[in-house]
Each structure stands twice: as C-alpha cells, then as structure tokens.
Scaffold this motif. Structure first.
Motif, mmCIF file in Angstrom:
data_model
loop_
_atom_site.group_PDB
_atom_site.id
_atom_site.type_symbol
_atom_site.label_atom_id
_atom_site.label_comp_id
_atom_site.label_asym_id
_atom_site.label_seq_id
_atom_site.Cartn_x
_atom_site.Cartn_y
_atom_site.Cartn_z
ATOM 1 N N UNK A 1 -71.850 43.719 89.899
ATOM 2 C CA UNK A 1 -72.965 43.111 89.159
ATOM 3 C C UNK A 1 -72.763 43.275 87.657
ATOM 4 N N UNK B 1 -84.461 43.997 86.697
ATOM 5 C CA UNK B 1 -84.574 43.124 87.871
ATOM 6 C C UNK B 1 -85.033 43.920 89.090
ATOM 7 N N UNK B 2 -84.464 45.106 89.226
ATOM 8 C CA UNK B 2 -84.825 46.008 90.327
ATOM 9 C C UNK B 2 -86.312 46.372 90.280
ATOM 10 N N UNK C 1 -72.603 39.523 78.086
ATOM 11 C CA UNK C 1 -73.584 40.568 77.789
ATOM 12 C C UNK C 1 -72.860 41.902 77.596
ATOM 13 N N UNK C 2 -73.401 42.767 76.746
ATOM 14 C CA UNK C 2 -72.798 44.084 76.581
ATOM 15 C C UNK C 2 -73.137 44.931 77.810
ATOM 16 N N UNK C 3 -72.469 46.055 77.937
ATOM 17 C CA UNK C 3 -72.697 46.888 79.113
ATOM 18 C C UNK C 3 -74.151 47.357 79.181
ATOM 19 N N UNK D 1 -72.009 40.243 84.688
ATOM 20 C CA UNK D 1 -72.782 40.029 83.461
ATOM 21 C C UNK D 1 -71.921 40.220 82.206
ATOM 22 N N UNK E 1 -76.784 45.896 77.858
ATOM 23 C CA UNK E 1 -77.628 44.745 78.200
ATOM 24 C C UNK E 1 -77.536 44.445 79.694
ATOM 25 N N UNK F 1 -88.754 44.511 88.962
ATOM 26 C CA UNK F 1 -89.607 43.363 88.664
ATOM 27 C C UNK F 1 -90.891 43.331 89.481
ATOM 28 N N UNK G 1 -80.549 44.739 82.309
ATOM 29 C CA UNK G 1 -80.985 43.542 83.025
ATOM 30 C C UNK G 1 -81.049 43.811 84.540
ATOM 31 N N UNK G 2 -80.047 44.493 85.043
ATOM 32 C CA UNK G 2 -80.011 44.792 86.478
ATOM 33 C C UNK G 2 -81.170 45.718 86.870
#
Lengths: 483, 274
Positions: free
Chosen positions: A432, A453-454, A441-443, A436, A445, A456, A449-450
């Motif tokens: 994942x 998302x988890x 995306x930087x690490x 990204x 970021x 959300x 984001x992941x």
C-alpha cells in the motif's frame, strides 16, 4: 530516530511533533501536595460549595482509602504516590469575573495558541467553549445565547451553587461514588468540568465543547462533567485536552456522566491529545477516566466517539447503560499508541431494556513500541428482549515492536439477543505504501493517508470541523513514526 | 529518456537480473516479453524504486539523472510511472482524495499550480472518458471492490491524469477480456506522445495486436537475449520462449542483440493495418 542521546535538534523535532507542549507562565494558587480530609475541605471551601457537596466528597474519600488501585489493565507503570500530588491549582485572578475582559490575557493567549480563541470577535461560529485550566474553568462562551434556548452550559463548580437540585439529582446517578478506585478519588477531589442541561424538547442550537488544559507542575487534574438531556432534547458535545511537556507523569482522573431521558440524544466526542511522554517513555499524562452514559428513557440515544492520540497511559471505557426500551448506545473509537504509549480502552454496553441496540467500532493503531488494548463487554440482561449488538474491532500495526491486544467479553442472559463480533488485525502494507509513493506522495503522506482511511468509519461520526481536526492530529502524531 | 547499463539485481541473495542493457528514447514504445520468472516484473519494480531488491552492479539513467539515487516518490514526481500488475486496495481512502493528492504532488514537483477540487474534477471526468470508467467507482475506496479489469483501467486512468514521461506497464493485459483489452489499449495509444516513452512488460503477444511497439525485447534468465521489432513478438507467439531458454543463467551462449531501430519501426508500420 531511535538515538537515546538528546541533542537540541532532536528536542526541536520532538516539540514539533507535540506542538501543545508549552507552559503558560502564570502565577497560580496551588495547594501543597498531599491528600487528607483537610485537602478536601480546602477544595470545597475554594469552590464555595454548599455543605451537602462537602459531605458527598468526604463520603467518597472515606471509601477511597479502603480501595485498591486496579491491576487488571494491561498497562505497566511505577506506583503512584497519591500524597505527592497537588489536588488544587488555579491561576490567580480576581474572583467572580463578570466578563472575558477580566480574564488574564495570558490565559486568553494560551487558548488562542491552542487554537481555541475565546474573545468574542474571534470565536468559532456555532461552538460554545468552556475553558478549564488546571482546576478551574476560566471562561465559558456563548452562555447568554444558550440560556435563551433554555440550555444551561456552565462550569460544574458554578452549577453546584446555582442549580443544586439538578446536580443533586443526577451527580453520581450514573457512576456511583463507590464505582472504582479512580472514579471514587475523583468524587473526593474533583475541581472543575462542565455542566450541561438541555430541557425537554430543546435541540441545543450549537455544539458545546470543553477544552481541558493542564499547566501547573506536580498537579493532578480531576475533571467532572455532567450532561443531562431531558425528554426529546438533543445535544452534541466535544472535549479536547492538551498539556505541557514535562519529565514527570501527571494524573488526570476524570468522571463523565451522561443522562438521556425519553427520546433524548447525546453525542459526546473526545479528541484526547494529552502530552504522551517522550520516545523513551519519560513524562506524559496518566489518563485514568470513567465515562458512562445512562439511556434512562425509552428510545434514548447516547453515542461516544473518541480519538485518543495522547497520554502515556490511557485507561478508559466510555460505556452505555441501555435501560430505556428501544434505547441505543454507540461507541466509536480510534486509539493511537506510539513511542512507549500504552492504551487500554474500550467500552461496556449493558442492555437492560427491551429492543435495545448497541454498536461498537474500535480502531487501534500501534506504532514504534506502542501497546494498544481493546477491552470490551457486551452484557445482555435477562429482561432485555430482542437486544442487538454489533462489534467491530480492528487493529493496525506499524513496525514489529508494537502490540495490539483484544479482550472482548460477551455475557448473554437472554436467548432472543443477536450479537455479532468482527475483529481484524493488519499491518500497514508495504504494498500500500509503495503504491502511494509510486504516485508521488511522500512516505509520511502515504502512511497518514492509509491510517486515516483505516479510521474513516470513526471520523465520520465526528462533527465536521472536528473530523478535519482529528485527521490533522493523527497525521501530526504519526510524524517520525514511519520507517 | 532511460538508459540501463549492465544492471544486476538480486533479492535475498538470489540473482534475478544478470546484466540488462536497455535504451529507451522519448516517443518510443518498447515491449519486454519473456517467460514467467525471467525477471520482467523485477525490472519494472526496480525502475519504479521498489526497495526489495539489491542492485549489485550497473546504472540506470533517467533524463540524464542517476535514477538509483532517487527514492520511489521522487522518481514518481520526476515522471516515472508504474502501472501495477496487482493494484492494491486501500480501504477507507477515497479515489478522489487519492487521485487529487497524487496529481497535486506531481504538479507541485513540475512547478505547476495545484488544482482545486472543481478544476480537478473537471480534468478527472475528461480523463475518465478515455478509459470508459464508470463514475460510480469514484465513490469507493482505492481499488476496493474493483474487478480485475476495472483495476487495470484505473491504472491507465492514473497514467492519463499524471502525464508521466516514462510509463512502465507491468502485465497490464493480464486478466483482461477482449473488450477490456481494447479499452486499455486505446488508452495506452491515446497517451503515446513524442515526449513520452513506454515500456510494456507482457507475457503474451496479444496486447501487441492493439498497441504497436517500436521494439520488442526478450528477457530470459535475467538478461535480454534478443531484441527486434514487432515481428519478434509474432515469432514468440508461434514458437514460444523455449528457443531462448538455453540462454538462461549460467549459459554463455546467449546472444545479446542490440536494438535495431529500423527493423522495429518497419514492423510497427506493417502492423498498423490490423
């Protein structure tokens, strides 16, 4: 980043990560350390409390000294010396403030720095704020506007003086004085917190929030919050918490009670960002909190949403007693532990009435050497016909030195109940992250984001502006814990 | 655009690439074919910056820069794009949020202004038409609940959106039915441009019925054992990879044929009648 030597650069980096770690230099009136009956008399006198309140506190104290600190949580910490803590600290200012103009500018500045402007022209629209600094509430905004709607929103110390009937009726009605070690301690020494009363049929016209700030050294904060929603009333309440960075641990032992009558709704959201301690586990807040809501009325609804990113130890189980028929309890939680943080958190759903439903969504994120425990109980009493519970419990691990643990308990005393339990444990997948990264995306970021998302499903339960806040907070908290 | 010289790479002490030489110029489409386990996907992953491999020898230059010095995200922002063989699902991360973050990261790196949501959505809709993607998929999380074909189309959509200089497509044709293959191929063809180079990694020849490469390379045993034009793909189709397998690791008999641009171009033109 695992270097154990401290360099100025690292200090700076550290303070970047916990940007609320500053100390407000303000003269305070602080009680000497120690806890005896005279400490309690002192607090009660400082608060100009009626005699019944002092009696209530003393009763709690006399019971507390017979109690033992619980050892069942999956957390480790050195013994707390309860005699080394100061139980009262308040910034010095003239008593009986009539308006914000009289509040020490340093305090206003402090809250401004925390992103909670209190001055009229800068206030967040649609959010009333009670600002609690150490042991006292320093300001409460929008009180007049709320009063027009019949809503009482004030420091609990004031409610004890001005609304004794309500306080006496409900205080301790959800969390009894003898409930548990930390709650009983709170009953004896609590200093401030918020009181909310929403009368019958009133929808509270704005979000209410309390912002807790610990500032003084060697003090504990013992907050007490009581929220009552009468028949058909509804209210959404949010609390935020921060503290300076200090090498010593500080105790925060709060009690929150919610009471919902027939058809009432209370949504209670927490964004907990107490100082978590440094990477070696020095300092940080011990957050030992009892939160419980009682769905007393039929079709009443209590929803807890919490985002727990701070504190060195978190011990809290916001729970619901589903007493009214058709009542509904919810618990949505994100708990992030990194560095040496430990969290033992979850909920209890006690089904008493018929057709009661409860939903639990708990998301635990562990990074570095963080330890995250979900502890939950779903209890269906014999009379709870057709009760339903859905529990979902997900753990996300980052790296291989952290831990995730779950202790779900189900007690079912009625055969008509429907109970579901889902649990997953996953790692932030390299695939994942790489996906990204490959898109630019930087690490940091990517990981943020992941992880967001988890979370959300939980974040979408928060009021809009706080969901944005929670997303940012999670990203900041994760900085430096990648790789 | 891309210059790979004597590239050796291994994973867990096992050598997978054993001296790859490959030059790709702007405007060219190269196809890398080979049997399973020949190192095709490894090469694609290494170009994109996956860290699971150790580069033991050799160099990769991208637009004159040492690509191996750059992190995966830096490569992406510099214009290297990998269409994944197995696009991964990211629960809870919305497609719009993801695509917008990726596009703006790349735009920032190119010195362009970031797009606000309205401008972004306009561009996105336009590019979605290119791969006939159902707008409802945008409401889901990244790759979540996508069919195999939808995942591949989504990769092409991302490529169309990010407008990279170098596109590496790793078995984008695998698992596609004939209609999806055509849509994906149309997307790829639409993105061919004089300023853009493409590397199509594929096992089968059938994608090449729709996308005409300028060059075809056969990768076997970690080396490019033969290079040629479009006709090489047809030869592989009829004879399989067996004739090349004696060029596998340890054997000195492998013939490394260098690119013959003329043959490749001719083949590409010949094939366009299809």
């Amino acid at each position: 980043m695992s270097s154990s030597t401290t360099t100025p650069e690292l200090d700076h980096w550290e303070s970047q990560r916990y940007k609320y770690g500053f100390v407000t230099d303000i003269e305070s009136d602080t009680a000497p350390p120690g806890l005896t009956e005279s400490t309690i008399r002192l607090i009660s006198a400082k608060k100009q409390e009626p005699a019944w309140m002092l009696e209530w506190r003393l009763k709690a104290f006399r019971h507390w000294i017979t109690m033992r600190e619980p050892t069942w949580p999956k957390v480790t910490y050195p013994p707390i010396d309860y005699q080394a803590i100061s139980y009262y600290s308040a910034p010095k200012q003239s008593p009986g403030l009539q308006s914000l103009d009289e509040v020490d500018p340093k305090l206003l500045e402090t809250y401004e720095k925390l992103g909670i402007p209190l001055e009229e022209q800068k206030r967040l629209a649609g959010v009333a704020v009670d600002a609690v600094f150490d042991s006292v509430s320093v300001a409460t905004t929008f009180r007049e506007e709320l009063a027009k709607a019949g809503v009482i929103f004030c420091p609990i110390s004031e409610a004890i003086r001005d609304h004794p009937d309500l306080v006496q009726k409900y205080l301790g009605s959800v969390v009894p004085v003898t409930d548990n070690f930390f709650a009983t301690l709170n009953c004896a020494v609590f200093t401030d917190g918020s009181f909310v009363f929403v009368p019958r049929g009133v929808r509270c016209p704005m979000e209410l929030s309390t912002y807790f700030r610990i500032n003084a050294k060697s003090t504990g904060q013992f907050e007490r919050t009581l929220i009552i929603a009468e028949e058909g009333a509804s209210v959404s309440y949010l609390e935020g918490c921060t503290a300076p960075m200090r090498d010593e641990n500080q105790l925060h032992a709060a009690v929150v009670e919610l009471v919902a009558l027939d058809d009432a709704t209370i949504r209670y959201s927490t964004i907990q960002n107490w100082y978590p301690g440094d990477d070696e586990g020095r300092g940080g807040i011990y957050n030992f909190v009892t939160k419980r809501g009682k769905c007393l009325g039929n079709r009443s609804h209590i929803s807890w949403t919490q985002v727990e990113t701070g504190s060195s130890i978190t011990w809290k189980y916001p729970s619901c007693i589903l007493q009214g028929d058709g009542s509904k309890g919810e618990f949505y939680s994100v708990a992030l532990t990194k560095g040496r943080q430990q969290a033992d958190t979850g909920t209890k759903m006690i089904h008493i009435g018929r057709n009661t439903t409860s939903t639990i969504v708990a998301k635990g994120i562990s990074a570095q050497q963080g330890q995250n425990t979900y502890r939950g109980m779903v209890k269906i009493l014999r009379g709870a016909e057709d009760a339903r519970n859905h529990t979902q419990c997900d753990s996300l691990l980052m790296g291989d030195r952290c831990g995730a643990h779950t202790f779900p308990v189900i007690e079912c005393g009625n055969p008509t109940a429907t109970l579901e339990h889902e649990a997953t444990t996953s790692k932030v997948g390299e695939d994942q992250v790489f996906y990204l990264l490959q898109r630019g995306l930087t690490e940091e970021e990517a990981v943020s984001m992941i992880v967001n998302g988890f979370c959300r499903e939980v974040f979408r339960e928060l009021p809009m502006e706080f969901a944005v806040e929670a997303t940012k907070l999670l990203s900041i908290s994760l900085e430096g814990s990648v790789g | 655009m891309l210059e790979i010289k004597n590239l050796h790479a291994s994973a867990q002490g096992h050598e997978i690439l054993r001296g790859i030489d490959l030059t790709v110029r702007a405007g060219e489409v190269h196809s890398i074919m080979g049997p399973n386990g020949s190192g095709k996907s490894t090469l694609a992953q290494i170009i994109a910056g996956r860290e699971d491999y150790e580069i033991t020898e050799g160099t990769i230059l991208f637009q004159g820069k040492d690509l191996l010095e750059l992190e995966a995200d830096e490569r992406a922002r510099a214009g290297v794009f990998l269409a994944f063989q197995y696009p991964v699902e990211i629960p809870g991360v919305g497609n719009v949020q993801f695509l917008k973050a990726a596009l703006n990261a790349v735009r920032r790196a190119r010195g362009e202004d970031e797009l606000d949501t309205a401008r972004f959505l306009r561009l996105l809709r336009e590019r979605m038409a290119l791969v006939s993607m159902d707008e409802r998929l945008l409401k889901r999380s990244v790759n979540e609940g996508f069919s195999g074909g939808e995942k591949k189309r989504y990769e092409i959509l991302q490529m169309a959106l990010l407008e990279p200089s170098l596109c590496v497509l790793d078995e984008t044709d695998s698992g596609l039915d004939i209609d999806a293959m055509r849509i994906v191929a149309d997307g790829i063809n639409a993105l061919r441009a004089p300023t853009r180079a493409m590397i199509l990694v594929t096992h089968y020849q059938r994608l090449l019925d729709y996308v005409q490469p300028d060059f075809v390379h056969v990768l076997a045993g970690g080396r490019i054992v033969r290079s040629g034009g479009k006709e090489l793909a047809l030869e592989l189709e009829s004879h399989g990879y067996a004739p090349f397998m004696n060029g596998s690791p340890g054997s000195d008999t492998a013939t490394i044929v260098t690119n013959t641009a003329g043959a490749g171009r001719k083949a590409a033109i010949a094939g366009t009648g299809a």
